[in-house]
Design an enzyme around this catalytic site. Structure first.
Site, PDB file in Angstrom:
ATOM      1  N   ARG A 275       0.988  -1.185  -0.236  1.00 60.48           N
ATOM      2  CA  ARG A 275      -0.027  -0.072   0.027  1.00 60.48           C
ATOM      3  C   ARG A 275       0.876   1.210   0.020  1.00 60.48           C
ATOM      4  O   ARG A 275       0.291   2.449  -0.242  1.00 60.48           O
ATOM      5  CB  ARG A 275      -1.104   0.114   1.345  1.00 60.48           C
ATOM      6  CG  ARG A 275      -2.629   0.045   0.839  1.00 60.48           C
ATOM      7  CD  ARG A 275      -3.329   0.037   2.004  1.00 60.48           C
ATOM      8  NE  ARG A 275      -2.808  -0.051   3.239  1.00 60.48           N
ATOM      9  CZ  ARG A 275      -2.872  -1.101   4.142  1.00 60.48           C
ATOM     10  NH1 ARG A 275      -3.623  -1.979   3.848  1.00 60.48           N
ATOM     11  NH2 ARG A 275      -2.486  -0.713   5.321  1.00 60.48           N
TER      12      ARG A 275
ATOM     13  N   TYR B 184     -15.145  22.091 -10.113  1.00 57.24           N
ATOM     14  CA  TYR B 184     -15.643  20.804 -10.910  1.00 57.24           C
ATOM     15  C   TYR B 184     -17.059  20.254 -10.240  1.00 57.24           C
ATOM     16  O   TYR B 184     -17.171  20.283  -8.869  1.00 57.24           O
ATOM     17  CB  TYR B 184     -14.603  19.951 -10.722  1.00 57.24           C
ATOM     18  CG  TYR B 184     -14.405  18.514 -11.459  1.00 57.24           C
ATOM     19  CD1 TYR B 184     -14.824  18.607 -12.814  1.00 57.24           C
ATOM     20  CD2 TYR B 184     -14.416  17.331 -10.693  1.00 57.24           C
ATOM     21  CE1 TYR B 184     -14.796  17.543 -13.555  1.00 57.24           C
ATOM     22  CE2 TYR B 184     -14.491  16.077 -11.500  1.00 57.24           C
ATOM     23  CZ  TYR B 184     -14.859  16.129 -12.834  1.00 57.24           C
ATOM     24  OH  TYR B 184     -14.721  15.131 -13.600  1.00 57.24           O
TER      25      TYR B 184
ATOM     26  N   ASP C 280      -7.657  23.294  -7.308  1.00 56.80           N
ATOM     27  CA  ASP C 280      -7.712  22.354  -8.396  1.00 56.80           C
ATOM     28  C   ASP C 280      -6.843  22.848  -9.716  1.00 56.80           C
ATOM     29  O   ASP C 280      -7.464  23.678 -10.362  1.00 56.80           O
ATOM     30  CB  ASP C 280      -9.145  21.715  -8.664  1.00 56.80           C
ATOM     31  CG  ASP C 280      -9.215  20.812  -9.821  1.00 56.80           C
ATOM     32  OD1 ASP C 280      -8.420  20.563 -10.441  1.00 56.80           O
ATOM     33  OD2 ASP C 280     -10.420  20.217  -9.709  1.00 56.80           O
TER      34      ASP C 280
ATOM     35  N   LYS D 132      -6.039  13.832 -17.094  1.00 55.25           N
ATOM     36  CA  LYS D 132      -5.986  14.608 -18.058  1.00 55.25           C
ATOM     37  C   LYS D 132      -4.730  14.783 -18.488  1.00 55.25           C
ATOM     38  O   LYS D 132      -4.374  14.002 -19.294  1.00 55.25           O
ATOM     39  CB  LYS D 132      -6.746  15.983 -17.574  1.00 55.25           C
ATOM     40  CG  LYS D 132      -7.923  15.937 -16.702  1.00 55.25           C
ATOM     41  CD  LYS D 132      -9.072  15.637 -17.702  1.00 55.25           C
ATOM     42  CE  LYS D 132     -10.256  14.984 -16.610  1.00 55.25           C
ATOM     43  NZ  LYS D 132     -10.852  15.957 -15.845  1.00 55.25           N
TER      44      LYS D 132
HETATM   45  C1  LIG Z   1     -11.816  15.785 -14.613  1.00 52.09           C
HETATM   46  C2  LIG Z   1     -11.545  16.484 -13.556  1.00 52.09           C
HETATM   47  C3  LIG Z   1     -11.327  16.113 -11.971  1.00 52.09           C
HETATM   48  C4  LIG Z   1     -11.481  14.637 -11.707  1.00 52.09           C
HETATM   49  O1  LIG Z   1     -10.623  13.905 -12.222  1.00 52.09           O
HETATM   50  P1  LIG Z   1     -10.979  12.086 -12.432  1.00 52.09           P
HETATM   51  O2  LIG Z   1      -9.313  11.898 -12.556  1.00 52.09           O
HETATM   52  O3  LIG Z   1     -11.877  12.029 -13.564  1.00 52.09           O
HETATM   53  O4  LIG Z   1     -11.579  11.759 -10.995  1.00 52.09           O
HETATM   54  C5  LIG Z   1     -11.073  17.079 -11.106  1.00 52.09           C
HETATM   55  N1  LIG Z   1     -10.998  18.440 -11.506  1.00 52.09           N
HETATM   56  C6  LIG Z   1     -11.041  18.702 -12.823  1.00 52.09           C
HETATM   57  C7  LIG Z   1     -10.886  20.214 -13.151  1.00 52.09           C
HETATM   58  C8  LIG Z   1     -11.444  17.766 -13.925  1.00 52.09           C
HETATM   59  O5  LIG Z   1     -11.628  18.295 -15.045  1.00 52.09           O
END
Ligand SMILES: *Cc1c(COP(=O)(O)O)cnc(C)c1O
Length: 409
Positions: free
Chosen positions: A70, A124, A196, A221
């Site tokens: 882990r 988000y 974020d 992303k």
């Molecule tokens: C896609 C996204 C997330 C979440 O990511 P996942 O890996 O899909 O859980 C968080 N913040 C933003 C701005 C995003 O576009």
């Protein structure tokens, strides 16, 4: 100068290539550094030489030490270390199985029942759901604020406000809050700011250096970059990193070594992909701004677009994600446009090599602000979000032009 120090002072392209490639992770004990990439270590059990070593192993809880699966193994450690190298001011980076898991994990490390959290109204949507669902269930109150109302922000704090979640630009409507100002006010109030930072990554917005306390990314992303993995990361300075790490371990968060290897592979080309996506997006956004079918281009990298001034003052880069609004349209026209596109896949997510589109419907995920914005003509507020990939921008423009023609019916 040691190799590590030289690396820390080099440019971001150089760091992207070298980061995380420790000799002991890219070779064997007698031939360290013999291959370019760390191996994929599939490891749940870690072994000890003796009972004494087993007991000793439990006492140190440090990064980069074998203990139990882990806590990861060199593949995950290499990715964490590489991400830390990219984030000036970070003491370490934690990996989570998705971006949403990273946001939830970071918030859970900061709050207890009775606490208060502030979230920007442009976060988000799943982040909003964490506040209104998970945190509410634990007795934590979440309130939303207008991300463009800097002057009214300080008044939103209560004596129990522990954390402020920011996002720039908002990943649908692309408004750009003045993050350094919001982060500074948060610190003055004794709370922790989290951003974020998926849109810009530390290449376009070195969040900790700009005053944020915690930098979060969905690695799904741009870092993954090829639409084939899900992962999230949280980076912070020393004290917060240790606190986040305790919660990360208690939640049992771990990522697969195969995915970590893919994310590392994506990371090596992050700079060139971001630059190409941003350049193509800017070209396409500029073309859209000249079209009679368009009421507004929501691309903060485009001079004259909403948020441009703040973006230019506080960011050093961007990416291929932006939105635009149709002039005098309705939902059916919006959907005809999306269905008519041939080179853009219809799908959530972004940051991959391929272009994507989704209809823009932010009304359901706003509470401190409204959509359509106050005073705007609702018929000028239907639109789409485009994620520009690595295709030739001229082909994407031709596809958009075709879709405008078909949208008219
Ligand atoms: C896609 C996204 C997330 C979440 O990511 P996942 O890996 O899909 O859980 C968080 N913040 C933003 C701005 C995003 O576009």
């Amino acid at each position: 100068m040691k190799k590590d120090d030289a690396l820390r002072e080099s440019g971001v392209g150089t760091r992207l290539v070298a980061a995380g490639r420790r000799p002991e992770w890219t070779g064997t004990a007698d031939q360290p550094g013999s291959v370019v990439n760390p191996a994929v270590w599939r490891a749940s059990t870690h072994l000890y030489d003796s009972v004494a070593a087993l007991k000793e192993g439990g006492k140190t809880n440090a990064d980069g030490r074998f203990y139990y699966g882990r806590r990861g193994a060199p593949t995950q450690w290499a990715l964490s270390e590489a991400l830390t190298e990219l984030e000036p001011g970070a003491a370490g980076t934690l990996l989570y199985p998705s971006g949403v898991a990273a946001i939830a994990g970071a918030l859970l490390a900061l709050v207890k029942p009775g606490d208060h959290v502030l979230m920007a109204d442009n976060v988000y949507e799943p982040s909003r759901n964490i506040g209104q669902g998970l945190l509410a269930n634990f007795g934590v109150t979440t309130e939303f604020f207008d991300p463009l109302d800097r002057d009214g922000f300080a008044a939103r704090f209560t004596p129990n406000t522990r954390a402020v979640l920011l996002e720039a630009p908002g990943s649908l409507t692309m408004e750009v809050p003045d993050i350094p100002a919001f982060a500074a006010i948060t610190r003055e109030k004794g709370a922790v700011s989290l951003i974020d930072n998926t849109w810009a990554s530390p290449l376009g917005f070195p969040a900790l250096e700009r005053g944020c306390d915690i930098a979060i990314m969905s690695l799904t992303k741009h870092v993954g970059g090829h639409s084939d993995l899900m992962m999230g990361s949280v980076a912070a300075g020393d004290a917060l990193y240790r606190r986040l790490r305790r919660t990360h371990q208690q939640l049992g968060q771990v990522v697969s070594p195969d995915d970590a290897a893919l994310a590392l592979r994506g990371l090596r080309t992050l700079q060139v992909r971001l630059a190409r996506g941003a350049a193509s997006a800017l070209e396409i956004a500029g073309w859209l701004a000249t079209r009679p079918e368009v009421s507004q281009v929501l691309c903060p990298m485009l001079p004259g677009a909403p948020g441009y001034e703040t973006w230019a003052r506080t960011f050093t880069g961007g990416c291929g994600l932006f939105s635009f609004l149709f002039r005098n349209a309705d939902e059916a026209a919006q959907n005809r446009f999306v269905d008519a596109l041939e080179l853009f896949g219809i799908g959530y997510s972004w940051g991959g090599f391929e272009s994507l589109v989704v209809p823009l419907n932010p009304a359901g995920c706003r509470s401190a602000t409204s959509w359509p914005p106050e005073g705007a003509n609702p018929a000028d507020c239907f639109g789409v979000r485009l994620a520009i990939g690595l295709e030739d921008p001229a082909d994407l423009i031709a596809d958009l032009e075709r879709a405008f023609a078909r949208m008219r019916g």
